[in-house]
Design an enzyme around this catalytic site. Sequence first.
Site, PDB file in Angstrom:
ATOM      1  N   ARG A 231      -2.375  37.033   9.019  1.00  0.00           N
ATOM      2  CA  ARG A 231      -2.298  37.089  10.473  1.00  0.00           C
ATOM      3  C   ARG A 231      -3.728  37.185  11.012  1.00  0.00           C
ATOM      4  O   ARG A 231      -4.581  37.863  10.428  1.00  0.00           O
ATOM      5  CB  ARG A 231      -1.518  38.327  10.925  1.00  0.00           C
ATOM      6  CG  ARG A 231      -0.003  38.181  10.768  1.00  0.00           C
ATOM      7  CD  ARG A 231       0.584  37.157  11.740  1.00  0.00           C
ATOM      8  NE  ARG A 231       2.039  37.051  11.673  1.00  0.00           N
ATOM      9  CZ  ARG A 231       2.713  36.156  10.972  1.00  0.00           C
ATOM     10  NH1 ARG A 231       2.061  35.274  10.214  1.00  0.00           N
ATOM     11  NH2 ARG A 231       4.022  36.107  11.010  1.00  0.00           N
ATOM     12  N   HIS A 279      -2.007  27.204  11.695  1.00  0.00           N
ATOM     13  CA  HIS A 279      -0.891  28.023  11.210  1.00  0.00           C
ATOM     14  C   HIS A 279       0.139  27.154  10.466  1.00  0.00           C
ATOM     15  O   HIS A 279       1.326  27.127  10.832  1.00  0.00           O
ATOM     16  CB  HIS A 279      -0.226  28.776  12.372  1.00  0.00           C
ATOM     17  CG  HIS A 279       0.531  29.997  11.920  1.00  0.00           C
ATOM     18  ND1 HIS A 279       0.580  31.171  12.618  1.00  0.00           N
ATOM     19  CD2 HIS A 279       1.281  30.220  10.807  1.00  0.00           C
ATOM     20  CE1 HIS A 279       1.335  32.055  11.978  1.00  0.00           C
ATOM     21  NE2 HIS A 279       1.763  31.492  10.862  1.00  0.00           N
TER      22      HIS A 279
END
Length: 316
Positions: A231, A279
């Site tokens: 993250r 991502h």
Amino acid sequence: MTTRILVSHTDAGAQKRWERALRAALPATFDIVDTPDPEVRHLVTWTPADDLFNALPALQTCFSAAAGVDHLIDNPSLPPALPVYRLLDAGMAEQMVRYCRHEVERRLMRKAVYEDQQQQAQWIEHAARAPAELSVGVFGFGVLGKAVATALAEEGYQVAAFRRQPQDETLALDGGRSIDVFGGPDRWAAFLQRCEVLILLAPLTPATEHIIDAQALADLPAGAALVNVGRGGLIDTDALLAALASGQVSSASLDVFEHEPLPADHPLWHAPGVRLTPHVSALTLVEPAARQVAEGILAFEAGQPVPGRVERSAGY
Ligand code: GLV
């Protein structure tokens, strides 16, 4: 009498694919719906609306449509005692291994060095290295972290991993390979000191937010490489930009960011040594993911344990 399952996904295409895949994976006694109602017993969701849970008084379980649950765990209407489950592998481990292996191989093969040399038309040969001479650390030793650490160790890299529980351990693998596990906060600096490549695969929780700060980056060997597939919030971005500018960190391969999409004027787009992807290191594969969720729902309804339960107080 049917058992109602609500799918609530922010992406319209993914919403439909989840509905179809759950219908295919469950008997007809399960009713898959796309709007909240008081009969819903199970929820499958990615970034639910802030008040969604208020409309679901009969809800028994909540399944994250992803491995991470940081998009969900802070939801203001999420009942404190509701069991939350996350995806465990569901096709993600293989993708994650491939992404990380590629980054580690680039380092082993000095690709960035040769690319820089090409820019300057420089013909300079550097010594070849074997994987056993490259030390890789994996921070986050869950399902995905273990898969990455194991795959790299099996290829002969020197692999260390860090986990919260305060106990060091050498995990022996088949073929005589092993993973050095560093356990607990007291071992954090020692772990970092041996990571020529540091792979971040930890969940984002209050304990891990900005854990990669100026001190952590200074603890890495000079010129280390960073790979973030966990993250964005694990890293203090200003500290990383400073470490890249000074050369303390020579490259950062980033797949995740504190704010996604990364704003077009963000300095990370053009910082020295940064290579980034949007991502995509391990995308949720809806069919295997839906099969895992369906198995979880069936287990729950049969009074059996459901794998992947999130420890709400720890945040993952
Ligand atoms: C993706 O980032 C996930 O949490 O599955």
